[in-house]
Design a protein around this motif. Sequence first.
Motif, short mmCIF file in Angstrom:
data_model
loop_
_atom_site.label_atom_id
_atom_site.label_comp_id
_atom_site.label_asym_id
_atom_site.label_seq_id
_atom_site.Cartn_x
_atom_site.Cartn_y
_atom_site.Cartn_z
N SER A 96 36.64 5.61 -24.43
CA SER A 96 35.36 4.92 -24.61
C SER A 96 34.80 5.31 -25.97
O SER A 96 35.13 6.37 -26.50
N ARG A 98 31.65 5.78 -26.20
CA ARG A 98 30.51 6.64 -25.85
C ARG A 98 31.04 8.05 -25.63
O ARG A 98 32.01 8.26 -24.91
N LYS A 99 30.38 9.00 -26.28
CA LYS A 99 30.87 10.39 -26.29
C LYS A 99 30.97 11.02 -24.88
O LYS A 99 31.85 11.81 -24.62
N GLU A 101 31.73 9.70 -22.08
CA GLU A 101 32.59 9.03 -21.09
C GLU A 101 34.04 9.47 -21.22
O GLU A 101 34.68 9.23 -22.24
N GLU A 394 31.55 0.05 -28.63
CA GLU A 394 30.92 0.99 -27.68
C GLU A 394 30.19 2.12 -28.41
O GLU A 394 29.16 2.59 -27.93
N SER A 395 30.74 2.52 -29.55
CA SER A 395 30.04 3.64 -30.19
C SER A 395 28.82 3.15 -30.99
O SER A 395 27.80 3.83 -31.05
N PRO A 398 26.17 1.25 -27.76
CA PRO A 398 26.53 1.85 -26.47
C PRO A 398 25.83 1.22 -25.26
O PRO A 398 26.36 1.26 -24.15
N GLU A 399 24.65 0.63 -25.48
CA GLU A 399 23.93 0.04 -24.34
C GLU A 399 24.39 -1.37 -24.06
O GLU A 399 24.09 -1.94 -23.01
N TYR A 402 30.58 -2.80 -22.92
CA TYR A 402 31.48 -2.01 -22.08
C TYR A 402 32.82 -2.74 -22.01
O TYR A 402 32.86 -3.90 -21.61
N SER A 406 36.07 0.56 -19.43
CA SER A 406 34.80 1.29 -19.19
C SER A 406 34.06 0.73 -17.98
O SER A 406 33.47 1.47 -17.20
#
Length: 470
Positions: A96, A98-99, A101, A394-395, A398-399, A402, A406
């Motif tokens: 992902s 996101r860090k 996940e 995603e980075s 992030p909101e 997905y 993910s």
Amino acid sequence: MDNQQHILIIGAGLCGSLLALRMAQRGFQVTLVEKRPDLRKTTQDAGRSINLALSDRGLRGLRLAGVEETAKKLCIPMNGRMIHDKAGNTFLSPYSGRKDEYINSISRPGLNMLLLDEAEKMNNVKIIFNHACENVDLENASATFKDFNTKKEMSITADAIFGTDGAGSIVRKSMFENHQFLFSFSQQWLSHGYKELEIPAAENGEFRTYKNALHIWPRGEDMLIALPNLDGSFTVTLFLPYENSEYCFANLTTPEMVHKYFKKEFPDVVEMIPNLSQEFFGNPTGPLGTVKCSPWNAFGKTLLMGDAAHAIVPFYGQGMNASFEDVVVFDEILEKYTSEENINWTNLFKEYETLRKKDTDAIADLAVDNFHEMKEHTAMEIFQKKRKLETAFESEFPEVYYSKYSLVTFKESIPYSEAMKRGRAQDKAILNFLANGKITEELSLKEKLELVKKETEAILRNDEVAFGKK
Ligand SMILES: Cc1cc2nc3c(=O)[nH]c(=O)nc-3n(C[C@H](O)[C@H](O)[C@H](O)COP(=O)(O)OP(=O)(O)OC[C@H]3O[C@@H](n4cnc5c(N)ncnc54)[C@H](O)[C@@H]3O)c2cc1C
């Protein structure tokens, strides 16, 4: 809450042990019966995957029963897939952007023991080992067991029976053989089987390759994966066709052939598995299949859960996670029924299946898709570009974004069926754009995201017209 209702759970694997703990916490009188000996007292499980990928849906189940933090102590985080090519080059593809996940490698027996320990602490749980269920009298909620040591039979009758006896479920067989209701059943095998091997820890106890990843050697038709264990070893799983292929279980019949095959396809692994041929010939080859069936309940007295209801192939790392999520979904529905003096098990079981089955069907299909993605696509340039783009989305956003992976693995608030619909549409949109060159370097990341979002919505709308809203 004290509840005098008696629950019989057949199969003290991962799902049955968690269910027993949760039902006991709700105050039911629980009997949990397992065919094997107590795994806390004897070593067993030869040939079964000894570690598993545990992710958010599974953690949610453990959290519900108050054992998430204890289980996390057994976990090794895996941040991404470490892809190994034939020349021994590696690259890490994060799961992902996101860090926070990642997925976790956890010992199957370790987790099972933890759940049994916790269940056993409850004074309303009785656990019986070495007793194999032979059949279930579904109309009367009574099951017959045979004692492995004495060969004596015994029967247990309960208010409700839960069949958590795994992919080869005897409880499900009793439903299949009962002619009082229509029971649908399908079982589909892959043409591939699996075999487990081990990369032991190095002499100094260290890991022989990067610890925090799920390692993959994708080779098109066949594939090797490795997950880390707390003792510095890795459990390696070879997925290989049974027959009709240059390399297959049918023709790898001598140590020389096995070494030749590994040297050609996985040269960097050979030196890490000192006992390659002993392990290859000493360990069993397991089949990989999908089981779907319905209904999951019989006469409002017996319910199937976990692999007994929906065994899936392991390529999304979701079988156990889905089984733990079963317990969460069931528990949420049970909550509504516990205010009644007598629980209406028929309605409860039906409501559970109506809500849950479309999701377990979805993860079953996604797991087969992921088989092809892992063994072939992870090595293909277009799929690597797609992964890169999705990780960047995603980075940076992030909101908003997905990926399919993910949605399935980290977004526990979205059911599997939704994750499948949206994830597949996104994949289609991105792969089309990459193939037709519409996503160019001149576009900003935000513009690329807008393109993908718009196309995804269009695909979802088309799917709705073609296949209905479902
Ligand atoms: C190679 C492989 C890798 C996997 N990797 C992952 C992964 O990374 N992540 C993931 O989430 N899932 C994974 N899975 C799937 C996961 O193992 C299953 O989904 C999970 O074990 C299901 O739990 P369960 O309790 O329903 O069944 P099981 O764990 O199979 O437990 C069933 C229990 O019932 C007992 N039993 C069977 N018959 C009887 C009987 N007649 N009477 C009494 N007891 C009985 C068995 O002994 C066992 O203890 C993998 C599966 C395989 C094969």
